[in-house]
Design an enzyme around this catalytic site. Structure first.
Site, PDB file in Angstrom:
ATOM      1  N   GLY A  45      -6.834   1.742  -6.605  1.00  0.00           N
ATOM      2  CA  GLY A  45      -6.232   2.873  -5.695  1.00  0.00           C
ATOM      3  C   GLY A  45      -4.798   2.502  -5.837  1.00  0.00           C
ATOM      4  O   GLY A  45      -4.009   2.479  -7.145  1.00  0.00           O
ATOM      5  N   ASP A  46      -4.012   2.783  -4.573  1.00  0.00           N
ATOM      6  CA  ASP A  46      -2.566   2.586  -4.574  1.00  0.00           C
ATOM      7  C   ASP A  46      -2.437   1.132  -3.949  1.00  0.00           C
ATOM      8  O   ASP A  46      -1.227   1.050  -3.245  1.00  0.00           O
ATOM      9  CB  ASP A  46      -2.119   3.567  -3.647  1.00  0.00           C
ATOM     10  CG  ASP A  46      -2.736   3.680  -2.233  1.00  0.00           C
ATOM     11  OD1 ASP A  46      -3.668   2.854  -2.100  1.00  0.00           O
ATOM     12  OD2 ASP A  46      -2.312   4.642  -1.395  1.00  0.00           O
ATOM     13  N   GLU A  47      -3.135   0.155  -4.085  1.00  0.00           N
ATOM     14  CA  GLU A  47      -3.085  -1.119  -3.384  1.00  0.00           C
ATOM     15  C   GLU A  47      -2.460  -2.109  -4.504  1.00  0.00           C
ATOM     16  O   GLU A  47      -3.105  -2.296  -5.718  1.00  0.00           O
ATOM     17  CB  GLU A  47      -4.236  -1.585  -2.879  1.00  0.00           C
ATOM     18  CG  GLU A  47      -4.741  -0.754  -1.788  1.00  0.00           C
ATOM     19  CD  GLU A  47      -6.189  -1.403  -1.025  1.00  0.00           C
ATOM     20  OE1 GLU A  47      -5.974  -1.686  -0.102  1.00  0.00           O
ATOM     21  OE2 GLU A  47      -7.098  -1.239  -1.971  1.00  0.00           O
ATOM     22  N   ASP A 105       0.829  -1.316  -0.021  1.00  0.00           N
ATOM     23  CA  ASP A 105       0.097   0.042   0.006  1.00  0.00           C
ATOM     24  C   ASP A 105       1.097   1.235  -0.143  1.00  0.00           C
ATOM     25  O   ASP A 105       1.619   1.469   0.919  1.00  0.00           O
ATOM     26  CB  ASP A 105      -0.867  -0.086   1.251  1.00  0.00           C
ATOM     27  CG  ASP A 105      -1.948   1.112   1.256  1.00  0.00           C
ATOM     28  OD1 ASP A 105      -1.866   1.817   0.143  1.00  0.00           O
ATOM     29  OD2 ASP A 105      -2.848   1.181   2.141  1.00  0.00           O
ATOM     30  N   LEU A 106       0.949   2.055  -1.232  1.00  0.00           N
ATOM     31  CA  LEU A 106       1.579   3.190  -1.091  1.00  0.00           C
ATOM     32  C   LEU A 106       1.378   4.213  -0.046  1.00  0.00           C
ATOM     33  O   LEU A 106       0.182   4.552   0.120  1.00  0.00           O
ATOM     34  CB  LEU A 106       1.515   3.934  -2.657  1.00  0.00           C
ATOM     35  CG  LEU A 106       1.975   3.105  -3.708  1.00  0.00           C
ATOM     36  CD1 LEU A 106       1.796   4.130  -5.197  1.00  0.00           C
ATOM     37  CD2 LEU A 106       3.050   2.275  -3.664  1.00  0.00           C
TER      38      LEU A 106
END
Length: 299
Positions: A241-243, A199-200
């Site tokens: 998303g960012d995942e 996760d970012l």
């Protein structure tokens, strides 16, 4: 190889009629010629074959699709137009279609074959076949359509269903398939499999500062860097998303999973060059290992 067509009208009539008198054969040839003129109205490739599967009619659509002229092809075996590689399979398909058309007297029956263009190119085709009685002779009409573009559209659609639009990585659907298959392989060979979740960090502030276009470019750059970090046998996917999730196969111990996760963490050590800006980001990482932490994909 296509046999050279005898120019003699009598030879063509004898082929069609067998041992029958010449007059009925001449009438059949004339009727087929009239039938062929009607067939040239359509753009579809249409062939007419006798019970021995020799071609007795070949319209302009067939000439365009397969590259042969009518003069080259009349009297030759239908099998000569099938791709060598798939000829046995296609022969069985055509035999089944012919049997259905003869015995059940149903309208056009449809199947798929691989045809061969005169230049050797393979052409996936949808073929429909129907019995066409003419003057007491049992003939069969085949409508052949090039299905290349349709198959390409289907393949593109199937690809899009399983891949993320932004990064082109496998999405959740394909990840689940590969994860289930990987678990089955790990169980069969008494190995382990790791799922590494990333996760970012601070992605929203990056988006707010540099804009959504830069955020999208960053996600694409992260995807490329993750792919470059793992082996070809591993799967990098984006959940949204960012995942991101990386499925690591062919490992023997939990330490192997930790080593792989460490390499993924190191992939963020260098900043990303995004639209003229240097952007630094890190990722929070979690690891789950089969069978230590679960025996199925959802767990």
């Amino acid at each position: 190889m296509i046999r050279e067509q005898d120019s003699s009208a009598a030879h063509q009539e004898d082929r069609i009629s067998g041992n029958e008198p010449a007059v009925p054969a001449s009438r059949l040839v004339r009727q087929i010629d009239r039938y062929l003129r009607l067939l040239n109205i359509t753009r579809d490739a249409i062939l007419c074959v006798d019970e021995a599967c020799h071609i007795v009619a070949f319209n302009q659509g067939a000439e365009k699709l397969l590259g042969y002229s009518r003069q080259e092809i009349l009297g030759t075996a239908l099998l000569d137009l099938l791709c060598d590689r798939f000829r046995c399979e296609a022969r069985h398909r055509l035999a089944a279609l012919t049997r259905i058309a003869r015995e059940e007297h149903l309208p056009f029956q449809t199947d798929r074959i691989i045809a061969r263009h005169k230049n050797g190119e393979r052409i996936p085709c949808d073929v429909s076949l129907s019995q066409s009685p003419m003057l007491g002779h049992c003939l069969f009409t085949l409508v052949v359509r090039d299905s290349s573009k349709r198959l390409e559209r289907e393949q593109r659609l199937a690809y899009r269903v399983e891949h993320d639009d932004l990064t082109d990585l496998p999405n959740r659907v394909l990840l689940n398939d590969r994860l289930n298959a990987g678990i089955a392989r790990a169980g069969r060979y008494a190995r382990r499999l790791a799922v590494v979740y990333l996760d970012l960090d601070n992605f929203k502030p990056i988006n707010d500062r540099y804009g959504h276009q830069a955020g999208d470019c960053l996600l694409q750059a992260v995807a490329r860097r993750l792919i470059d970090t793992v082996r070809q046998s591993d799967t990098v996917s984006r959940l949204g998303g960012d995942e991101f999730i990386v499925c690591i196969e062919q490992i023997n111990t939990a330490q192997d999973a930790l080593a792989a996760a460490t390499k993924l963490c190191q992939a963020f050590a260098q900043p990303f060059q995004i639209l003229g800006s240097e952007i630094e980001t890190r990722a929070s990482i979690g690891i789950a290992v089969y069978p230590d932490h679960g025996s199925d994909a959802p767990t």
